[in-house]
Every structure is written in structure tokens, then in C-alpha cells.
Design an enzyme around this catalytic site. Structure first.
Site, PDB file in Angstrom:
ATOM      1  N   VAL A  11       0.838  -1.204   0.000  1.00 22.48           N
ATOM      2  CA  VAL A  11       0.000   0.000   0.000  1.00 22.48           C
ATOM      3  C   VAL A  11       0.872   1.253   0.000  1.00 22.48           C
ATOM      4  O   VAL A  11       0.733   2.127  -0.866  1.00 22.48           O
ATOM      5  CB  VAL A  11      -0.954  -0.019   1.215  1.00 22.48           C
ATOM      6  CG1 VAL A  11      -1.691   1.316   1.331  1.00 22.48           C
ATOM      7  CG2 VAL A  11      -1.956  -1.166   1.087  1.00 22.48           C
ATOM      8  N   THR A  89      -3.955 -10.383  11.318  1.00 25.67           N
ATOM      9  CA  THR A  89      -4.848 -10.904  12.351  1.00 25.67           C
ATOM     10  C   THR A  89      -4.011 -11.431  13.515  1.00 25.67           C
ATOM     11  O   THR A  89      -2.998 -12.097  13.323  1.00 25.67           O
ATOM     12  CB  THR A  89      -5.727 -12.028  11.762  1.00 25.67           C
ATOM     13  OG1 THR A  89      -6.433 -11.483  10.640  1.00 25.67           O
ATOM     14  CG2 THR A  89      -6.732 -12.534  12.777  1.00 25.67           C
ATOM     15  N   THR A 127      -5.362  -0.676   6.722  1.00 25.39           N
ATOM     16  CA  THR A 127      -6.718  -1.094   7.076  1.00 25.39           C
ATOM     17  C   THR A 127      -6.722  -1.397   8.552  1.00 25.39           C
ATOM     18  O   THR A 127      -5.987  -2.260   9.010  1.00 25.39           O
ATOM     19  CB  THR A 127      -7.096  -2.389   6.360  1.00 25.39           C
ATOM     20  OG1 THR A 127      -6.825  -2.206   4.997  1.00 25.39           O
ATOM     21  CG2 THR A 127      -8.550  -2.703   6.557  1.00 25.39           C
ATOM     22  N   PHE A 157      -8.194   2.013  -1.162  1.00 26.68           N
ATOM     23  CA  PHE A 157      -9.065   1.045  -1.825  1.00 26.68           C
ATOM     24  C   PHE A 157      -8.410   0.384  -3.032  1.00 26.68           C
ATOM     25  O   PHE A 157      -9.091  -0.307  -3.802  1.00 26.68           O
ATOM     26  CB  PHE A 157     -10.371   1.723  -2.262  1.00 26.68           C
ATOM     27  CG  PHE A 157     -11.219   2.190  -1.096  1.00 26.68           C
ATOM     28  CD1 PHE A 157     -11.950   1.274  -0.356  1.00 26.68           C
ATOM     29  CD2 PHE A 157     -11.260   3.523  -0.731  1.00 26.68           C
ATOM     30  CE1 PHE A 157     -12.721   1.685   0.731  1.00 26.68           C
ATOM     31  CE2 PHE A 157     -12.027   3.944   0.355  1.00 26.68           C
ATOM     32  CZ  PHE A 157     -12.763   3.021   1.088  1.00 26.68           C
ATOM     33  N   LEU A 158      -7.109   0.591  -3.224  1.00 33.92           N
ATOM     34  CA  LEU A 158      -6.487   0.000  -4.413  1.00 33.92           C
ATOM     35  C   LEU A 158      -6.516  -1.521  -4.313  1.00 33.92           C
ATOM     36  O   LEU A 158      -6.466  -2.086  -3.223  1.00 33.92           O
ATOM     37  CB  LEU A 158      -5.036   0.492  -4.563  1.00 33.92           C
ATOM     38  CG  LEU A 158      -3.974   0.077  -3.553  1.00 33.92           C
ATOM     39  CD1 LEU A 158      -3.415  -1.314  -3.825  1.00 33.92           C
ATOM     40  CD2 LEU A 158      -2.824   1.073  -3.575  1.00 33.92           C
ATOM     41  N   ASN A 219     -14.778  -3.958   1.856  1.00 30.90           N
ATOM     42  CA  ASN A 219     -14.137  -5.256   1.630  1.00 30.90           C
ATOM     43  C   ASN A 219     -15.063  -6.408   1.997  1.00 30.90           C
ATOM     44  O   ASN A 219     -15.059  -7.445   1.334  1.00 30.90           O
ATOM     45  CB  ASN A 219     -12.820  -5.344   2.407  1.00 30.90           C
ATOM     46  CG  ASN A 219     -11.676  -4.707   1.639  1.00 30.90           C
ATOM     47  OD1 ASN A 219     -11.785  -4.475   0.442  1.00 30.90           O
ATOM     48  ND2 ASN A 219     -10.590  -4.410   2.310  1.00 30.90           N
ATOM     49  N   CYS A 271      -6.508  -8.623   2.644  1.00 36.20           N
ATOM     50  CA  CYS A 271      -7.577  -7.784   3.215  1.00 36.20           C
ATOM     51  C   CYS A 271      -8.886  -8.497   3.534  1.00 36.20           C
ATOM     52  O   CYS A 271      -9.449  -8.286   4.606  1.00 36.20           O
ATOM     53  CB  CYS A 271      -7.885  -6.633   2.272  1.00 36.20           C
ATOM     54  SG  CYS A 271      -6.599  -5.385   2.304  1.00 36.20           S
TER      55      CYS A 271
HETATM   56  C1  UDX Z   1      -9.153  -5.862  -2.177  1.00 37.37           C
HETATM   57  C2  UDX Z   1     -10.144  -4.747  -2.567  1.00 37.37           C
HETATM   58  O1  UDX Z   1     -10.622  -5.002  -3.908  1.00 37.37           O
HETATM   59  C3  UDX Z   1      -9.468  -3.394  -2.504  1.00 37.37           C
HETATM   60  O2  UDX Z   1     -10.411  -2.354  -2.767  1.00 37.37           O
HETATM   61  C4  UDX Z   1      -8.879  -3.208  -1.104  1.00 37.37           C
HETATM   62  O3  UDX Z   1      -8.179  -1.971  -1.030  1.00 37.37           O
HETATM   63  C5  UDX Z   1      -7.952  -4.353  -0.756  1.00 37.37           C
HETATM   64  O4  UDX Z   1      -8.639  -5.602  -0.882  1.00 37.37           O
HETATM   65  P1  UDX Z   1      -7.166  -7.130  -3.411  1.00 37.37           P
HETATM   66  O5  UDX Z   1      -7.242  -8.066  -2.242  1.00 37.37           O
HETATM   67  O6  UDX Z   1      -5.853  -6.566  -3.797  1.00 37.37           O
HETATM   68  O7  UDX Z   1      -8.122  -5.863  -3.138  1.00 37.37           O
HETATM   69  O8  UDX Z   1      -7.751  -7.856  -4.722  1.00 37.37           O
HETATM   70  P2  UDX Z   1      -9.229  -8.172  -5.277  1.00 37.37           P
HETATM   71  O9  UDX Z   1      -9.229  -7.884  -6.727  1.00 37.37           O
HETATM   72  O10 UDX Z   1     -10.280  -7.527  -4.478  1.00 37.37           O
HETATM   73  O11 UDX Z   1      -9.326  -9.765  -5.127  1.00 37.37           O
HETATM   74  C6  UDX Z   1      -9.397 -10.401  -3.856  1.00 37.37           C
HETATM   75  C7  UDX Z   1      -9.562 -11.891  -4.037  1.00 37.37           C
HETATM   76  O12 UDX Z   1     -10.865 -12.204  -4.549  1.00 37.37           O
HETATM   77  C8  UDX Z   1      -8.574 -12.520  -5.033  1.00 37.37           C
HETATM   78  O13 UDX Z   1      -8.121 -13.741  -4.529  1.00 37.37           O
HETATM   79  C9  UDX Z   1      -9.399 -12.708  -6.284  1.00 37.37           C
HETATM   80  O14 UDX Z   1      -8.921 -13.745  -7.089  1.00 37.37           O
HETATM   81  C10 UDX Z   1     -10.754 -13.035  -5.690  1.00 37.37           C
HETATM   82  N1  UDX Z   1     -11.863 -12.736  -6.595  1.00 37.37           N
HETATM   83  C11 UDX Z   1     -12.133 -11.452  -6.947  1.00 37.37           C
HETATM   84  C12 UDX Z   1     -12.650 -13.766  -7.090  1.00 37.37           C
HETATM   85  O15 UDX Z   1     -12.427 -14.939  -6.767  1.00 37.37           O
HETATM   86  N2  UDX Z   1     -13.694 -13.476  -7.927  1.00 37.37           N
HETATM   87  C13 UDX Z   1     -13.973 -12.195  -8.301  1.00 37.37           C
HETATM   88  O16 UDX Z   1     -14.952 -12.000  -9.058  1.00 37.37           O
HETATM   89  C14 UDX Z   1     -13.175 -11.153  -7.788  1.00 37.37           C
HETATM   90  P1  ADP Z   2       0.500  -3.498   3.359  1.00 37.87           P
HETATM   91  O1  ADP Z   2      -0.027  -4.560   2.428  1.00 37.87           O
HETATM   92  O2  ADP Z   2      -0.555  -2.964   4.289  1.00 37.87           O
HETATM   93  O3  ADP Z   2       1.231  -2.411   2.656  1.00 37.87           O
HETATM   94  P2  ADP Z   2       2.991  -4.777   4.203  1.00 37.87           P
HETATM   95  O4  ADP Z   2       3.174  -5.849   5.229  1.00 37.87           O
HETATM   96  O5  ADP Z   2       3.279  -5.048   2.759  1.00 37.87           O
HETATM   97  O6  ADP Z   2       1.506  -4.226   4.400  1.00 37.87           O
HETATM   98  O7  ADP Z   2       3.909  -3.537   4.610  1.00 37.87           O
HETATM   99  C1  ADP Z   2       4.019  -3.008   5.900  1.00 37.87           C
HETATM  100  C2  ADP Z   2       5.479  -2.524   6.136  1.00 37.87           C
HETATM  101  O8  ADP Z   2       5.510  -1.772   7.362  1.00 37.87           O
HETATM  102  C3  ADP Z   2       6.505  -3.639   6.289  1.00 37.87           C
HETATM  103  O9  ADP Z   2       7.513  -3.475   5.293  1.00 37.87           O
HETATM  104  C4  ADP Z   2       7.103  -3.415   7.715  1.00 37.87           C
HETATM  105  O10 ADP Z   2       8.506  -3.623   7.757  1.00 37.87           O
HETATM  106  C5  ADP Z   2       6.797  -1.934   7.963  1.00 37.87           C
HETATM  107  N1  ADP Z   2       6.751  -1.547   9.369  1.00 37.87           N
HETATM  108  C6  ADP Z   2       6.064  -2.122  10.373  1.00 37.87           C
HETATM  109  N2  ADP Z   2       6.236  -1.440  11.533  1.00 37.87           N
HETATM  110  C7  ADP Z   2       7.057  -0.395  11.270  1.00 37.87           C
HETATM  111  C8  ADP Z   2       7.612   0.695  12.050  1.00 37.87           C
HETATM  112  N3  ADP Z   2       7.338   0.845  13.341  1.00 37.87           N
HETATM  113  N4  ADP Z   2       8.409   1.579  11.427  1.00 37.87           N
HETATM  114  C9  ADP Z   2       8.677   1.445  10.102  1.00 37.87           C
HETATM  115  N5  ADP Z   2       8.184   0.456   9.312  1.00 37.87           N
HETATM  116  C10 ADP Z   2       7.387  -0.455   9.875  1.00 37.87           C
END
Ligand code: UDX
Ligand code: ADP
Ligand code: UDX
Length: 447
Positions: A11, A89, A127, A157-158, A219, A271
Site C-alpha cells: 500500500v 490478524t 486497514t 481502496f487499491l 471489503n 484484506c
Molecule cells: C481488495 C479490494 O478489492 C481493494 O479495494 C482493497 O483496497 C484491498 O482488498 P485485493 O485483495 O488486492 O483488493 O484484490 P481483489 O481484486 O479484491 O481480489 C481479492 C480476491 O478475490 C482474489 O483472490 C481474487 O482472485 C478473488 N476474486 C475477486 C474472485 O475470486 N472473484 C472475483 O470476481 C473477484
Molecule cells: P500493506 O499490504 O498494508 O502495505 P505490508 O506488510 O506489505 O503491508 O507492509 C508493511 C510494512 O511496514 C513492512 O515493510 C514493515 O517492515 C513496515 N513496518 C512495520 N512497523 C514499522 C515501524 N514501526 N516503522 C517502520 N516500518 C514499519
């Protein structure tokens, strides 16, 4: 203006790259404790695979976009601080398996409180469960610095795989803040950042709690659609209906809409499950048992769908996988990402290993070590789909990579043990054509 984003993940990295691109006058620093991750962001092999991201980062990197491990320095210098760290979680103690682990968020809040001397806008981007802003506020108050900070919620929301275009053209941007004068001023500052490229009518401002809750609900609704169509896929298989035909027919109803109705092996990603569990935990906390149960069912159907798929594989291979080579095509949780968090492939591979299968995985983006770490050292990694299928009794499509539609299935069929089985867990293949080649071909929600 200076922005600092704590957390260089899926993100934080892409979002800040887009802000840097759209606001060349703003200096954007993305900081992380993880040195390897920061080094990767500064290299030509970014830690996150996203179409268009490498180009975006290269355009702005070392101009107004910086990736650094000097967390404190950049926090101190920033006017606006995004918190974008992981909130997995919780795996232990109260709320284990449901509540979010907020330790990283709390750690950020403490670090901000320790180093900052002047006023800042602190934005929760991760989130988070509803009321996390209050947690952050109470940490600041513990340092007697509450007056320095305005806390906003600006959920992202990406979707992975389409992050760059989602950031460029978001359906909406959501900013939650306090109704106080200073709160509204902070909201306006963030509105002005996004308004450089997002039309004002697509920027929604709410109170903090509505913003936090909207992210979870968005979500939850999306995941619910996937579980709904997946539940119907079981009915299709039993009744002779075709789930893609059903999805097409219902999706034409403008009240339902065509998107997010693709039946699959089950949703994954960082997510959906986490956010629904957060929602369930919140409902239980408020004593809303029936509501909690309603949403929990979305996850149950997802578990059911993965199990159903595995059972179909085992059953079709004469109820034994001992010593049989099974090719797994795709390991990421969806196409166009290298992310494997909560991918259905993890669970399916583990269950097939339990049955004694020899698993060979091919994924165009996921590193071999990661696949092994998530499954078993016994799993073999192939460098192409053809190599994975060579000598296999069955091929399983678990991620909908476009390249899997274009494979030479006649050649693959020749190289497999007969009868050759193919299980399309994403409904991307032409089952009739595969049957003509000689495969025993199975889809999801197809009798
Ligand atoms: C999701 C939300 O779409 C996004 O807005 C939020 O910010 C983060 O969570 P993401 O998890 O990156 O995004 O991907 P997404 O395209 O939502 O797919 C999630 C899962 O659902 C994937 O495993 C995908 O394969 C599955 N999926 C999605 C299906 O099985 N069927 C569908 O029709 C759509
Ligand atoms: P997301 O999908 O939400 O972007 P990620 O797990 O990919 O989550 O990224 C979260 C990042 O935040 C990780 O690279 C982790 O090292 C970093 N991080 C966690 N706690 C701290 C902190 N206190 N200071 C700086 N970076 C942190
Ligand atoms: C429904 C279907 O919409 C229609 O396509 C089908 O042919 C018959 O069933 P109907 O029952 O006439 O039509 O009305 P509908 O507008 O769907 O509303 C059904 C119920 O849901 C009503 O009690 C309505 O008040 C309620 N509803 C609808 C809500 O509470 N909230 C909403 O957002 C929409």
C-alpha cells in the site's frame, strides 16, 4: 510540504509513488525498518510487482520520492505522516484469530510522539479496526502531545495487480476527520493533495469512524459477492447450470452489476478475510451476535470452496494421490501480483501434500523460497508451466495469469500421464477444447 509514509509495503510504496508523481512540489519519503525492503525499492527490482509501478517509481525516485530506513529523521521533518504498516490478524491472546494486531500501529504512534516537536497531520492508511484513531490519540495524549496532532483516516481502496490505475483513477477517495476547526483544516489539507488529480466530487469527507468502518464494509461486501457466487457454483455443479452463464444473467441487472462475480477457488489477499474478521470481532464486542454470524458465513463459504476443490481433485484421481505428480499453475492470490498472502493455493497445496501428492508449482512472479516456506520443502518449483506439467497426472490452475490461457495444451497433454486431468480453478480455459485434446477437464460451477 513534506510527506512521510511509515511502511514501504504493497500500500505505502505505490500510493506514495502516485502522490509524488502528481505533486512534484511535495517531497515524499517512504520509510521502513526493513533494510532489505528499502534497498529493493531503491533498486530496479522493486519488492512489489505491479504493472506500471517500476516506471512510476523511476520517474520520481531521488527527485521528490525517497525510500529510506531513517525513520525518525523523516518523521520529524514531515508535515503529514501516513501510517501504512501491516495489521495482520492476531495469532495469540485475546481476540486471537479475529482481532487485528495493532502493535505496529502503536509502535508508529509512539515513535511519532517521541520525535515530533511541532504540529503534524497523522493519517491512518493501513486497514485498521474501527476506533484505531482513538488508540493513536490516546498514545499521543500519554506523551502529553495530543494537542500537536490531528488524526485522520484515509483508507486505501487499491486492488493489487491494478494498483497504479486504481491510484490514478480511484472510484473515490475517503477522508475521515474530526468536526473541530483544526480537524476540518487537516481534512482540507489532505483533500487538496488528492484534488490535484482526483475530481473534488470523488473525494468524500466523513467523520473518522464512518471512514474506518466504510473500509471494512467495502471489503466485506466485495468478499461477500465472491462467496455468494462461489456458493452458487456448488449449486450449479449439482444441478447442471453453468456458473458463468448465471453470473452473466444476474450481472445484467443494473442493481446487481457485472463485476466481482467470477467464481473461483476462493478469495485470498491480505484484506478480505482480515477485514471480515475485524468486522465480526467488532460486532461481537457490541453484542451483535446475529450480525457477526452473518458475516462469519462469508469466510466459511470461502473455506468450503477451497476444500470442495481439493476434494474434487482427490476424488477424480481415484481417491489417491500417493506418489502422483500434481502440477500447480499459479500461486499468487490473483494475477498480476507477486503477493501470496492468504492465497487459496497455499491451503490447496497443503491439503494435497497431506494426501501424499508430489507437488510441482509454477508461478511467474512468486519466488521459489516463498512457495516452499508456505507449503513444504518437498514441493518442487518449475520454471515454466510446461515443465510443471511434464509427467503429471493432473494440472491445477489456481491463479488466473493471462499466460495460462495461451499455453500449448496439446503439447502439455502429450507430456502428461494418462488419463490427464486438468482442473481450472479460475474458469479461464475452454473446457470443451481441452476435452477434445483428450483431457478430463473440470471447471468451477460447471457440471
Ligand atoms: C481488495 C479490494 O478489492 C481493494 O479495494 C482493497 O483496497 C484491498 O482488498 P485485493 O485483495 O488486492 O483488493 O484484490 P481483489 O481484486 O479484491 O481480489 C481479492 C480476491 O478475490 C482474489 O483472490 C481474487 O482472485 C478473488 N476474486 C475477486 C474472485 O475470486 N472473484 C472475483 O470476481 C473477484
Ligand atoms: P500493506 O499490504 O498494508 O502495505 P505490508 O506488510 O506489505 O503491508 O507492509 C508493511 C510494512 O511496514 C513492512 O515493510 C514493515 O517492515 C513496515 N513496518 C512495520 N512497523 C514499522 C515501524 N514501526 N516503522 C517502520 N516500518 C514499519
Ligand atoms: C423483486 C425483484 O426486485 C424483482 O426483480 C423480482 O421480479 C420480484 O422481486 P419486488 O419484491 O416487487 O421485486 O420489489 P423490490 O424493489 O425488489 O423490493 C423488495 C423489498 O426489499 C421491499 O420490501 C423493499 O422495500 C426492500 N428493499 C429494497 C430495501 O429494504 N432496501 C433496498 O435497498 C431495496
Amino acid at each position: 510540504m513534506k510527506i512521510c509514509c511509515i511502511g514501504a509495503g504493497y500500500v505505502g510504496g505505490p500510493t506514495m509513488a502516485m502522490i509524488a508523481q502528481k505533486c512534484p512540489d511535495i517531497e515524499v519519503a517512504v520509510v521502513d525498518l526493513n533494510e532489505a525492503r528499502i534497498a529493493a525499492w531503491n533498486s530496479d527490482a522493486l519488492p512489489v510487482y505491479e504493472p506500471g509501478l517500476q516506471e512510476l517509481v523511476e520517474q520520481r525516485r531521488d527527485k521528490n520520492l525517497f525510500f529510506s530506513t531513517e525513520v525518525k529523521k523523516h518523521i520529524k521533518a514531515a508535515d503529514v505522516i501516513f501510517i501504512s504498516v501491516g495489521t495482520p490478524t492476531k495469532s495469540y491472546g485475546i481476540g486471537a484469530g479475529q482481532a487485528a494486531e495493532l502493535g505496529y500501529v502503536e509502535g508508529c504512534a509512539r515513535m511519532i510522539a517521541e520525535v515530533c516537536e511541532g504540529p503534524k497531520i497523522v493519517i491512518e492508511k493501513s486497514t485498521v479496526p474501527v476506533r484505531t484513531a482513538e488508540l493513536i490519540k490516546s498514545v499521543f495524549e500519554g506523551y502529553e502531545k495530543g494537542h500537536l496532532f490531528e488524526i485522520l483516516s484515509n483508507p486505501e481502496f487499491l486492488a493489487e495487480g491494478t494498483a497504479v490505475s486504481d491510484l490514478e483513477n480511484p472510484d473515490r477517495v475517503l477522508i475521515g476527520g474530526d468536526s473541530t476547526e483544526t480537524g476540518q483544516k487537516a481534512v482540507q489539507t489532505v483533500v487538496d493533495i488528492y484534488n490535484r488529480w482526483v475530481p473534488r466530487e470523488n473525494i468524500i469527507t466523513t467523520n473518522v469512524w464512518s471512514s474506518e468502518l466504510s473500509k471494512l464494509v467495502a471489503n466485506a461486501f466485495l468478499a461477500q459477492r465472491v462467496s455468494s457466487i462461489n456458493a452458487i457454483s456448488a449449486v450449479c455443479e449439482a444441478s447442471g447450470a453453468d456458473v458463468d452463464e448465471v453470473a452473466n444473467a444476474i450481472g445484467k441487472d443494473s442493481r446487481i452489476g457485472p463485476k466481482f462475480l467470477k467464481s473461483s477457488v476462493g478469495f485470498g489477499g491480505s484484506c478480505f478475510q482480515k477485514d471480515i474478521l475485524n468486522l465480526v470481532y467488532l460486532c461481537e464486542h457490541f453484542g451483535l451476535r446475529d450480525v457477526a454470524e452473518y458475516w462469519r458465513q462469508v469466510i466459511k463459504i470461502n473455506d468450503y470452496q477451497r476444500k470442495r476443490f481439493t476434494q474434487k481433485v482427490i476424488h477424480s484421481l481415484y481417491n489417491t494421490l500417493q506418489g502422483k505428480r500434481v502440477a500447480v499453475l499459479g500461486f499468487a492470490f490473483k494475477k498480476d501480483t507477486n503477493d501470496t498472502r492468504e492465497s487459496a493455493a497455499i491451503y490447496i497445496c497443503r491439503d494435497l501434500l497431506e494426501e501424499g501428492a508430489d507437488i510441482v508449482v509454477y508461478d511467474p512472479q512468486v519466488p521459489a523460497e516463498e512457495i516452499k516456506a508456505l507449503t513444504s520443502d518437498k514441493v518442487q518449483i518449475a520454471s515454466s508451466a510446461e515443465e510443471a506439467c511434464d509427467g503429471a497426472h493432473a494440472a491445477l490452475v489456481l491463479t488466473e495469469w493471462d499466460a495460462f490461457k495461451e499455453l500449448d495444451y496439446s503439447a502439455i497433454y502429450q507430456s502428461m500421464v494418462k488419463p490427464a486431468h486438468i482442473f481450472d480453478g479460475r474458469n479461464i480455459l475452454d473446457l470443451d477444447a481441452l476435452e477434445t485434446i483428450g483431457f478430463k477437464a473440470y471447471g468451477i460451477g460447471k457440471a
